[in-house]
Motif scaffolding. Structure first.
Motif, PDB file in Angstrom:
ATOM      1  N   SER A 355       0.872  -1.134   0.159  1.00 29.88           N
ATOM      2  CA  SER A 355      -0.087  -0.013  -0.012  1.00 29.88           C
ATOM      3  C   SER A 355       0.953   1.386   0.152  1.00 29.88           C
ATOM      4  CB  SER A 355      -0.903   0.134   1.354  1.00 29.88           C
ATOM      5  OG  SER A 355      -0.002  -0.160   2.363  1.00 29.88           O
ATOM      6  N   GLU A 356       2.083   1.143   0.653  1.00 31.85           N
ATOM      7  CA  GLU A 356       2.941   2.267   0.907  1.00 31.85           C
ATOM      8  C   GLU A 356       3.406   2.722  -0.628  1.00 31.85           C
ATOM      9  OE1 GLU A 356       3.272   4.481   3.435  1.00 31.85           O
ATOM     10  OE2 GLU A 356       1.930   3.136   4.721  1.00 31.85           O
ATOM     11  N   PHE A 357       3.878   1.797  -1.473  1.00 32.92           N
ATOM     12  CA  PHE A 357       4.415   2.029  -2.748  1.00 32.92           C
ATOM     13  C   PHE A 357       3.152   2.420  -3.797  1.00 32.92           C
ATOM     14  CE2 PHE A 357       7.535  -1.129  -1.296  1.00 32.92           C
ATOM     15  CZ  PHE A 357       8.591  -0.459  -1.070  1.00 32.92           C
ATOM     16  N   LEU A 358       1.979   1.729  -3.580  1.00 37.22           N
ATOM     17  CA  LEU A 358       0.899   2.194  -4.546  1.00 37.22           C
ATOM     18  C   LEU A 358       0.366   3.539  -3.930  1.00 37.22           C
ATOM     19  CD1 LEU A 358      -0.808  -1.397  -4.915  1.00 37.22           C
ATOM     20  CD2 LEU A 358       0.821  -0.268  -6.287  1.00 37.22           C
ATOM     21  N   HIS A 359       0.547   4.012  -2.931  1.00 37.08           N
ATOM     22  CA  HIS A 359       0.099   5.436  -2.510  1.00 37.08           C
ATOM     23  C   HIS A 359       1.014   6.210  -3.268  1.00 37.08           C
ATOM     24  CE1 HIS A 359      -1.486   8.597  -0.162  1.00 37.08           C
ATOM     25  NE2 HIS A 359      -0.528   8.912   0.371  1.00 37.08           N
ATOM     26  N   ALA A 360       2.201   5.955  -3.446  1.00 36.90           N
ATOM     27  CA  ALA A 360       3.311   6.902  -3.849  1.00 36.90           C
ATOM     28  C   ALA A 360       3.349   6.841  -5.791  1.00 36.90           C
ATOM     29  CB  ALA A 360       4.464   6.929  -3.533  1.00 36.90           C
ATOM     30  N   VAL A 361       3.016   5.658  -5.937  1.00 36.15           N
ATOM     31  CA  VAL A 361       3.174   5.204  -7.386  1.00 36.15           C
ATOM     32  C   VAL A 361       2.067   4.473  -8.031  1.00 36.15           C
ATOM     33  CG1 VAL A 361       4.889   4.213  -9.184  1.00 36.15           C
ATOM     34  CG2 VAL A 361       5.823   4.897  -7.029  1.00 36.15           C
ATOM     35  N   PRO A 362       1.608   4.978  -9.127  1.00 36.94           N
ATOM     36  CA  PRO A 362       0.202   4.241  -9.546  1.00 36.94           C
ATOM     37  C   PRO A 362       0.712   2.786 -10.044  1.00 36.94           C
ATOM     38  CG  PRO A 362       0.885   6.043 -11.275  1.00 36.94           C
ATOM     39  CD  PRO A 362       1.797   6.265 -10.122  1.00 36.94           C
ATOM     40  N   GLY A 363      -0.070   1.760  -9.570  1.00 35.51           N
ATOM     41  CA  GLY A 363       0.318   0.461  -9.916  1.00 35.51           C
ATOM     42  C   GLY A 363      -0.758  -0.495  -9.213  1.00 35.51           C
ATOM     43  N   ALA A 364      -0.341  -1.713  -9.196  1.00 36.49           N
ATOM     44  CA  ALA A 364      -1.326  -2.761  -8.755  1.00 36.49           C
ATOM     45  C   ALA A 364      -0.551  -3.926  -8.364  1.00 36.49           C
ATOM     46  CB  ALA A 364      -2.510  -3.233 -10.190  1.00 36.49           C
ATOM     47  N   PHE A 365      -1.457  -4.484  -7.389  1.00 34.74           N
ATOM     48  CA  PHE A 365      -1.002  -5.681  -6.693  1.00 34.74           C
ATOM     49  C   PHE A 365      -1.961  -6.909  -7.278  1.00 34.74           C
ATOM     50  CE2 PHE A 365      -0.428  -7.924  -2.477  1.00 34.74           C
ATOM     51  CZ  PHE A 365       0.907  -8.131  -2.507  1.00 34.74           C
ATOM     52  N   PHE A 366      -1.570  -8.127  -7.110  1.00 31.96           N
ATOM     53  CA  PHE A 366      -2.380  -9.259  -7.486  1.00 31.96           C
ATOM     54  C   PHE A 366      -2.068 -10.241  -6.785  1.00 31.96           C
ATOM     55  CE2 PHE A 366       0.878 -11.470 -10.290  1.00 31.96           C
ATOM     56  CZ  PHE A 366       1.727 -10.549 -10.562  1.00 31.96           C
ATOM     57  N   LEU A 367      -2.959 -11.331  -6.678  1.00 35.09           N
ATOM     58  CA  LEU A 367      -2.658 -12.552  -6.056  1.00 35.09           C
ATOM     59  C   LEU A 367      -2.745 -13.768  -6.860  1.00 35.09           C
ATOM     60  CD1 LEU A 367      -5.806 -11.551  -3.805  1.00 35.09           C
ATOM     61  CD2 LEU A 367      -3.322 -11.112  -3.520  1.00 35.09           C
ATOM     62  N   VAL A 368      -1.727 -14.766  -6.489  1.00 37.21           N
ATOM     63  CA  VAL A 368      -1.420 -15.965  -7.125  1.00 37.21           C
ATOM     64  C   VAL A 368      -2.052 -16.975  -6.450  1.00 37.21           C
ATOM     65  CG1 VAL A 368       0.205 -17.392  -8.587  1.00 37.21           C
ATOM     66  CG2 VAL A 368       0.215 -14.823  -8.647  1.00 37.21           C
ATOM     67  N   GLY A 369      -3.110 -17.875  -7.049  1.00 37.56           N
ATOM     68  CA  GLY A 369      -3.425 -19.128  -6.255  1.00 37.56           C
ATOM     69  C   GLY A 369      -2.402 -20.191  -6.002  1.00 37.56           C
ATOM     70  N   GLY A 370      -2.329 -20.589  -4.623  1.00 32.79           N
ATOM     71  CA  GLY A 370      -1.413 -21.473  -4.670  1.00 32.79           C
ATOM     72  C   GLY A 370      -1.917 -22.767  -3.586  1.00 32.79           C
ATOM     73  N   ALA A 371      -3.228 -22.965  -3.675  1.00 28.20           N
ATOM     74  CA  ALA A 371      -3.960 -23.725  -2.508  1.00 28.20           C
ATOM     75  C   ALA A 371      -3.230 -25.196  -2.644  1.00 28.20           C
ATOM     76  CB  ALA A 371      -5.468 -23.847  -2.846  1.00 28.20           C
ATOM     77  N   VAL A 372      -3.076 -25.622  -1.513  1.00 29.35           N
ATOM     78  CA  VAL A 372      -2.620 -26.835  -1.140  1.00 29.35           C
ATOM     79  C   VAL A 372      -3.527 -27.626  -0.318  1.00 29.35           C
ATOM     80  CG1 VAL A 372      -0.844 -28.588  -0.293  1.00 29.35           C
ATOM     81  CG2 VAL A 372       0.019 -26.506  -1.541  1.00 29.35           C
ATOM     82  N   GLU A 373      -3.931 -28.913  -0.711  1.00 29.04           N
ATOM     83  CA  GLU A 373      -4.867 -29.704   0.132  1.00 29.04           C
ATOM     84  C   GLU A 373      -4.330 -30.072   1.385  1.00 29.04           C
ATOM     85  OE1 GLU A 373      -8.093 -33.024  -0.132  1.00 29.04           O
ATOM     86  OE2 GLU A 373      -7.259 -32.110  -1.972  1.00 29.04           O
ATOM     87  N   GLY A 374      -4.609 -29.757   2.481  1.00 29.55           N
ATOM     88  CA  GLY A 374      -4.237 -30.292   3.960  1.00 29.55           C
ATOM     89  C   GLY A 374      -3.214 -29.316   4.439  1.00 29.55           C
ATOM     90  N   ALA A 375      -2.704 -27.991   3.766  1.00 33.19           N
ATOM     91  CA  ALA A 375      -1.802 -27.213   4.342  1.00 33.19           C
ATOM     92  C   ALA A 375      -2.577 -26.428   5.288  1.00 33.19           C
ATOM     93  CB  ALA A 375      -1.111 -26.517   3.413  1.00 33.19           C
ATOM     94  N   GLY A 376      -1.844 -25.832   6.219  1.00 36.93           N
ATOM     95  CA  GLY A 376      -2.478 -24.813   7.046  1.00 36.93           C
ATOM     96  C   GLY A 376      -2.548 -23.485   6.433  1.00 36.93           C
ATOM     97  N   ALA A 377      -3.244 -22.486   7.300  1.00 39.95           N
ATOM     98  CA  ALA A 377      -3.519 -21.172   6.693  1.00 39.95           C
ATOM     99  C   ALA A 377      -2.211 -20.515   6.723  1.00 39.95           C
ATOM    100  CB  ALA A 377      -4.547 -20.520   7.634  1.00 39.95           C
TER     101      ALA A 377
END
Ligand SMILES: [Zn+2]
Ligand SMILES: [Zn+2]
Length: 406
Positions: A355-377
């Motif tokens: 958020s600090e970088f995006l406040h100063a510079v136009p940009g975007a953050f994205f999420l990459v799905g990496g779900a593993v069955e049985g893994a913890g949060a």
């Protein structure tokens, strides 16, 4: 009508896209190996000296001018494009965080950490992805008209690394025009890349409420001021702020996570109670309204109960807000990589100091799905993500750079 020039350009672009995919495939074993190397030696906020050294060595081996010790342990390497003639184009900042958490790993993985800390959020993956993207972009620098700034950030988990790097002048020095970054998320299915336009992650305030009453005998409450009763009323009183004072169209949340009071004896009225909590909202103005109300309600209840109440702000984080133009552009690149796997995501009430970088510079953050069955949060001792999610992250970074600086 399509001109010959356009056809040539399109053909070039397809060829470039093919060669990116081939390079990502070629680099994938090294990508996984680096993630495992980093995973085995996690370091917590601002202590990441060995991790920073691994990154610095890799960047210097690529021949990139590299600055270290930014915001204590942060690292930036700069790639100058090498198109014919002087580089005129803009500067793209790509950010990865590299701190672990004070969590003892219980995954049983062969490359698990044994040092008492853990990469329990996926930052090892982010760093491996950005390092690999740098390796590929160095090979393709003749297609870049501009600069890529590879920014490796410490102390994301304490929401302090981005601020520290900015305070050290990293944005003034490199002057990025656009900023992108990613987070691996094991709540999102493997094969998905998700982002949105506007607020992606919430802003928040961590606060502490100190209640001072008068201790006393359990049988003689009239001679005491019971801080437990007043604390309980405050916890419940705060819960009507969002429901009664904030518009139903503005999401917000208040959680009290710590209620600390009393001696070891059940027959003693406690004179002191400490509450700690967190308020979150996507709009900074809404967040401020919530926090002002927390102070007012807590003080009012304290006064009604004859106790002294003090509310202190411990920490504040801005919401992570994606620039609509950049988010749309990045979403288009994601679609070309994962097809239907490119998804819009609901805003998340977790904080992230991108958020600090995006406040100063136009940009975007994205999420990459990496779900593993049985893994913890995320943040749990059994957290893990599916390493097969990483190549798509590399490809997105590389293609974003080629497209923006093409
Ligand atoms: Zn985390
Ligand atoms: Zn994280």
């Amino acid at each position: 009508m399509v001109s010959v020039g356009q056809i040539t350009q399109n053909t070039k672009r397809v060829a470039l896209t093919d060669s990116v995919s081939a390079l990502v495939r070629e680099k994938t074993p090294g990508l996984v190996a680096l993630r495992r190397q980093l995973h085995a030696v996690p370091e917590t906020a601002f202590e990441e000296t060995a991790t920073a050294k691994i990154i610095t060595d890799r960047m210097e081996a690529l021949g990139l001018p590299t600055r270290t010790g930014i915001g204590k342990t942060g690292v930036v390497a700069l790639l100058e494009g090498d198109v014919a003639g002087p580089t005129q184009g803009p500067t793209l900042l790509i950010r990865a965080d590299f701190d672990g958490l004070p969590v003892s790993e219980e995954t049983g993985l062969a490359f698990a950490s044994r040092n008492g800390s853990m990469h329990a959020c996926g930052h090892d993956g982010h760093t491996a992805i950005l390092t690999t993207a740098a390796e590929i972009l160095v090979e393709m620098k003749s297609s870049l008209n501009g600069r890529v700034m590879f920014l490796f950030q410490p102390a994301e988990e304490t929401i302090s690394g981005a601020k520290a790097m900015i305070a050290d002048g990293v944005l003034e020095q490199y002057k990025p025009d656009r900023a992108i970054g990613l987070h691996i998320m094991n709540t999102i299915p493997l094969g998905q890349i998700a982002t949105n336009s506007g607020p992606l992650m919430s802003g928040g305030i961590r606060f502490k409420i100190s209640i001072t009453g008068v201790p006393g005998h359990a049988g003689m409450p009239h001679l005491a001021v019971d801080s437990v009763v007043i604390g309980s009323q405050i916890v419940l009183g705060l819960q009507t702020i969002v429901s009664r004072e904030i518009s139903p169209n503005d999401p917000g949340v208040i959680t009290i996570g710590r209620f600390d009071s009393g001696s070891r004896a059940g027959n003693v009225i406690a004179g002191e109670t400490i509450l700690e909590g967190s308020a979150r909202a996507f709009d900074p103005a809404v967040l401020q309204t919530i926090f002002d109300a927390i102070k007012r309600v807590a003080a009012g209840i304290g006064e009604a109960g004859r106790a002294t109440v003090e509310v202190t702000e411990q920490h504040r984080i801005r919401p992570t807000i994606n620039d609509p133009v950049v988010a749309e552009w990045l979403g288009g690149i994601a679609r070309s990589i994962v097809g239907d796997g490119a998804a819009d995501v609901e805003p998340i009430t977790g904080g992230e100091d991108m958020s600090e970088f995006l406040h100063a510079v136009p940009g975007a953050f994205f999420l990459v799905g990496g779900a593993v069955e049985g893994a913890g949060a995320h943040h749990s001792p059994t957290f893990d993500f599916d390493e097969r999610c990483m190549p798509a992250g590399v490809e997105l970074f590389v293609r974003a750079a080629l497209d923006y600086l093409g």
